[in-house]
Structures are given as structure tokens and as C-alpha cells.
Design a protein around this motif. Structure first.
Motif, PDB file in Angstrom:
ATOM      1  N   MET A 126      -6.749 -10.048  -4.141  1.00  0.00           N
ATOM      2  CA  MET A 126      -5.781  -9.461  -4.838  1.00  0.00           C
ATOM      3  C   MET A 126      -4.827  -8.663  -3.917  1.00  0.00           C
ATOM      4  SD  MET A 126      -6.726  -6.310  -7.789  1.00  0.00           S
ATOM      5  CE  MET A 126      -7.660  -7.457  -9.029  1.00  0.00           C
ATOM      6  N   ASN A 127      -3.472  -8.521  -4.595  1.00  0.00           N
ATOM      7  CA  ASN A 127      -2.553  -7.997  -3.887  1.00  0.00           C
ATOM      8  C   ASN A 127      -2.034  -6.511  -4.304  1.00  0.00           C
ATOM      9  OD1 ASN A 127      -0.887  -8.080  -6.241  1.00  0.00           O
ATOM     10  ND2 ASN A 127       0.395  -9.798  -5.652  1.00  0.00           N
ATOM     11  N   ASN A 128      -1.455  -5.670  -3.760  1.00  0.00           N
ATOM     12  CA  ASN A 128      -1.239  -4.343  -4.049  1.00  0.00           C
ATOM     13  C   ASN A 128      -0.743  -3.981  -5.363  1.00  0.00           C
ATOM     14  OD1 ASN A 128      -1.537  -1.530  -3.961  1.00  0.00           O
ATOM     15  ND2 ASN A 128       0.288  -1.363  -2.475  1.00  0.00           N
ATOM     16  N   LYS A 129       0.090  -5.001  -5.815  1.00  0.00           N
ATOM     17  CA  LYS A 129       0.712  -4.794  -7.252  1.00  0.00           C
ATOM     18  C   LYS A 129      -0.281  -5.018  -8.304  1.00  0.00           C
ATOM     19  CE  LYS A 129       3.417  -8.341  -8.578  1.00  0.00           C
ATOM     20  NZ  LYS A 129       2.782  -9.039  -9.753  1.00  0.00           N
ATOM     21  N   ASN A 130      -1.050  -5.809  -8.220  1.00  0.00           N
ATOM     22  CA  ASN A 130      -2.052  -6.194  -9.179  1.00  0.00           C
ATOM     23  C   ASN A 130      -3.220  -5.331  -9.034  1.00  0.00           C
ATOM     24  OD1 ASN A 130      -0.461  -8.333  -9.889  1.00  0.00           O
ATOM     25  ND2 ASN A 130      -1.903  -9.926  -9.425  1.00  0.00           N
ATOM     26  N   PHE A 131      -3.627  -4.719  -7.991  1.00  0.00           N
ATOM     27  CA  PHE A 131      -4.494  -3.749  -7.694  1.00  0.00           C
ATOM     28  C   PHE A 131      -4.228  -2.519  -8.466  1.00  0.00           C
ATOM     29  CE2 PHE A 131      -6.217  -0.070  -5.068  1.00  0.00           C
ATOM     30  CZ  PHE A 131      -7.502  -0.094  -5.534  1.00  0.00           C
ATOM     31  N   SER A 132      -2.767  -2.110  -8.496  1.00  0.00           N
ATOM     32  CA  SER A 132      -2.203  -0.814  -8.819  1.00  0.00           C
ATOM     33  C   SER A 132      -2.270  -1.167 -10.547  1.00  0.00           C
ATOM     34  CB  SER A 132      -0.931  -0.359  -8.665  1.00  0.00           C
ATOM     35  OG  SER A 132      -0.787  -0.248  -7.230  1.00  0.00           O
ATOM     36  N   LYS A 133      -1.973  -2.359 -11.033  1.00  0.00           N
ATOM     37  CA  LYS A 133      -1.962  -2.763 -12.336  1.00  0.00           C
ATOM     38  C   LYS A 133      -3.305  -2.446 -12.938  1.00  0.00           C
ATOM     39  CE  LYS A 133      -0.426  -6.214 -15.753  1.00  0.00           C
ATOM     40  NZ  LYS A 133      -0.121  -5.343 -16.738  1.00  0.00           N
ATOM     41  N   LEU A 134      -4.494  -3.077 -12.286  1.00  0.00           N
ATOM     42  CA  LEU A 134      -5.712  -2.908 -12.910  1.00  0.00           C
ATOM     43  C   LEU A 134      -6.075  -1.567 -12.918  1.00  0.00           C
ATOM     44  CD1 LEU A 134      -8.765  -5.046 -11.562  1.00  0.00           C
ATOM     45  CD2 LEU A 134      -8.986  -2.654 -11.511  1.00  0.00           C
ATOM     46  N   CYS A 135      -5.859  -0.760 -11.931  1.00  0.00           N
ATOM     47  CA  CYS A 135      -6.161   0.623 -11.850  1.00  0.00           C
ATOM     48  C   CYS A 135      -5.561   1.429 -13.181  1.00  0.00           C
ATOM     49  CB  CYS A 135      -5.991   1.317 -10.728  1.00  0.00           C
ATOM     50  SG  CYS A 135      -6.695   0.704  -9.276  1.00  0.00           S
ATOM     51  N   LYS A 136      -4.294   0.922 -13.372  1.00  0.00           N
ATOM     52  CA  LYS A 136      -3.355   1.642 -14.562  1.00  0.00           C
ATOM     53  C   LYS A 136      -3.984   1.148 -15.878  1.00  0.00           C
ATOM     54  CE  LYS A 136       1.133   2.736 -16.066  1.00  0.00           C
ATOM     55  NZ  LYS A 136       2.360   2.410 -16.017  1.00  0.00           N
ATOM     56  N   ASP A 137      -4.185  -0.221 -16.003  1.00  0.00           N
ATOM     57  CA  ASP A 137      -4.608  -0.774 -17.470  1.00  0.00           C
ATOM     58  C   ASP A 137      -6.150  -0.368 -17.563  1.00  0.00           C
ATOM     59  OD1 ASP A 137      -2.086  -1.886 -17.366  1.00  0.00           O
ATOM     60  OD2 ASP A 137      -2.818  -3.886 -17.394  1.00  0.00           O
ATOM     61  N   CYS A 138      -6.928  -0.380 -16.809  1.00  0.00           N
ATOM     62  CA  CYS A 138      -8.477  -0.003 -17.045  1.00  0.00           C
ATOM     63  C   CYS A 138      -8.413   1.636 -17.135  1.00  0.00           C
ATOM     64  CB  CYS A 138      -9.207  -0.386 -15.897  1.00  0.00           C
ATOM     65  SG  CYS A 138      -9.184  -2.237 -15.725  1.00  0.00           S
ATOM     66  N   GLY A 139      -7.401   2.623 -16.871  1.00  0.00           N
ATOM     67  CA  GLY A 139      -7.714   3.910 -16.849  1.00  0.00           C
ATOM     68  C   GLY A 139      -8.384   4.572 -15.661  1.00  0.00           C
ATOM     69  N   ILE A 140      -8.225   3.832 -14.672  1.00  0.00           N
ATOM     70  CA  ILE A 140      -8.859   4.462 -13.519  1.00  0.00           C
ATOM     71  C   ILE A 140      -7.618   5.383 -12.913  1.00  0.00           C
ATOM     72  CG2 ILE A 140      -9.565   3.976 -10.819  1.00  0.00           C
ATOM     73  CD1 ILE A 140     -10.499   1.128 -12.013  1.00  0.00           C
ATOM     74  N   MET A 141      -6.493   5.061 -12.854  1.00  0.00           N
ATOM     75  CA  MET A 141      -5.414   5.856 -12.565  1.00  0.00           C
ATOM     76  C   MET A 141      -4.936   6.572 -13.623  1.00  0.00           C
ATOM     77  SD  MET A 141      -1.894   4.618 -10.594  1.00  0.00           S
ATOM     78  CE  MET A 141      -1.585   3.246 -11.706  1.00  0.00           C
ATOM     79  N   ASP A 142      -4.985   7.768 -13.673  1.00  0.00           N
ATOM     80  CA  ASP A 142      -4.580   8.604 -14.895  1.00  0.00           C
ATOM     81  C   ASP A 142      -3.346   9.652 -14.400  1.00  0.00           C
ATOM     82  OD1 ASP A 142      -5.690  10.426 -13.281  1.00  0.00           O
ATOM     83  OD2 ASP A 142      -7.176  11.067 -14.669  1.00  0.00           O
ATOM     84  N   ASP A 143      -2.930   9.654 -13.433  1.00  0.00           N
ATOM     85  CA  ASP A 143      -1.843  10.343 -12.922  1.00  0.00           C
ATOM     86  C   ASP A 143      -2.257  11.846 -12.907  1.00  0.00           C
ATOM     87  OD1 ASP A 143      -0.057   8.324 -12.270  1.00  0.00           O
ATOM     88  OD2 ASP A 143       0.705   8.102 -14.532  1.00  0.00           O
TER      89      ASP A 143
END
Length: 201
Positions: free
Chosen positions: A55-72
Motif C-alpha cells: 500500500m502507498n501513502n495516499k491509500n494508507f491515509s485514505k484507509l485511516c480517514k475512511d475507517c475513522g482511525i484519523m479523527d484530526d
């Protein structure tokens, strides 16, 4: 008689007391395999050449955002980028599932403060369970309402109607640019192409 047949001659063993916070090994394996499926779905998202193993960084960030791991709040996009850079190989641009698990352990510790590493990872896996890459914001073609009226070439006026023929098909470059007449005659001259015929009589 049926009750007697159902009774076992073996004594029943007491169920071992399991803390509700203990992650059972088989449960953790099941959750890890589900997380791996989610990893593969996100790894191939937008990457036609990807096999789903990296997985590349772009898709890793997308996974974290879409799954709610990244909440800002507790986990920001900067945290996600830092963790990605930390777990990947030195000159690599992608991460494997094993490196992804290391990254999730780190992000889990940030997201679920005060929990053990196993509990935090389990909670991260729960967030990922059954998730697919979201396609919100993707432009879809519309043919209803005002759009059909705007794309009807028969309703165009002025110079715009010159870009289409009677059937509504575009004329291409001839409809967009003034084509110069290099015949040598002024425009609108009715006897164009008759000079040679007059001289031969």
C-alpha cells in the motif's frame, strides 16, 4: 431414555475465567485476517497495477480517514504520514501488511490512550471491519433536470449552434475555428472555379 443418552459420562470442566479485556488469540487472528482483507481493498483502490500486497501513502491515509482511525484530534494526517514513513523500508514507497500492522499498533496507542497495545490494536481492527474505500465526492454523470436542457445542441444560439450539424453531432475543429478559404476567390463569389473553363472557349 433420551435424557440419559444426552448425559455425558465425562465430568464438566469449569470454564476458565477470561477477563473482558483479554484478547483471545483466535479472535485476534480472525480480526487480523479481516483487517488484511480491508488492507487489500484499500491497497488496490485507484491503483490498477497494484496486486493488493503493498500500500502507498495516499491509500494508507485514505484507509485511516475512511475507517475513522484519523479523527484530526488525537490522530492527525501528520501523525499518519509520520507513522507511514517510520514503518516503511528506507527507500520504499509502499508498505506490506506486516509493516501496516506495526503502523496500526502505533496509531492505536495514540487513538486509544490508556489501553494495552493488544486492546488498542483490537479496537483499530474493529474500526476497519468490513470497510471499503469511500467514493464520496466523485463526479457522476447526470442526465436529469437542467442538465439535459443544457446538453441539447438544438437549443444553442448564436455562434454556438455553428459547432453542431443538424443531427446534433459536433463538427469538431471545423465548428470551433474559422477555416480559411485558400482558393483565391473572395467569399461569396458565385463563379468560383469557372475561370479555366472560360479561357478554353
Amino acid at each position: 431414555m433420551l435424557k440419559a443418552a444426552c448425559k455425558s459420562s465425562l465430568p464438566l470442566l469449569p470454564h476458565p475465567q477470561v477477563s473482558p479485556h483479554t484478547v483471545l488469540p483466535h479472535l485476534q487472528l480472525t480480526m487480523a485476517s479481516e483487517a488484511e482483507r480491508t488492507f487489500q481493498r484499500f491497497a488496490v483502490f485507484g491503483e490498477s497495477s497494484s496486486s493488493g500486497t503493498e500500500m502507498n501513502n495516499k491509500n494508507f491515509s485514505k484507509l485511516c480517514k475512511d475507517c475513522g482511525i484519523m479523527d484530526d484530534k488525537t490522530v492527525t494526517s501528520t501523525d499518519v504520514d509520520i507513522v507511514f514513513s517510520k514503518v516503511k523500508a528506507k527507500n520504499a514507497r509502499t508498505i506490506t501488511f506486516q509493516q501496516f500492522q506495526e503502523a496500526m499498533k502505533e496509531l492505536g496507542q495514540k487513538q486509544f490512550k490508556g489501553k494495552s497495545p493488544d486492546e488498542a490494536l483490537e479496537n483499530i481492527y474493529r474500526l476497519m471491519e468490513g470497510k471499503d474505500p469511500a467514493t464520496t465526492g466523485v463526479t457522476k454523470a447526470m442526465t436529469v433536470g437542467g442538465v439535459s436542457r443544457l446538453t441539447d445542441a438544438g437549443k444553442y444560439t448564436g455562434t454556438h449552434k455553428e459547432r453542431f450539424d443538424q443531427s446534433g453531432k459536433g463538427k469538431g475543429i471545423a465548428g470551433r475555428e474559422d477555416m480559411t478559404d485558400s482558393s483565391g476567390y473572395v467569399s461569396g463569389y458565385k463563379g468560383a472555379g469557372t475561370y479555366d473553363k472560360k479561357g478554353s472557349n
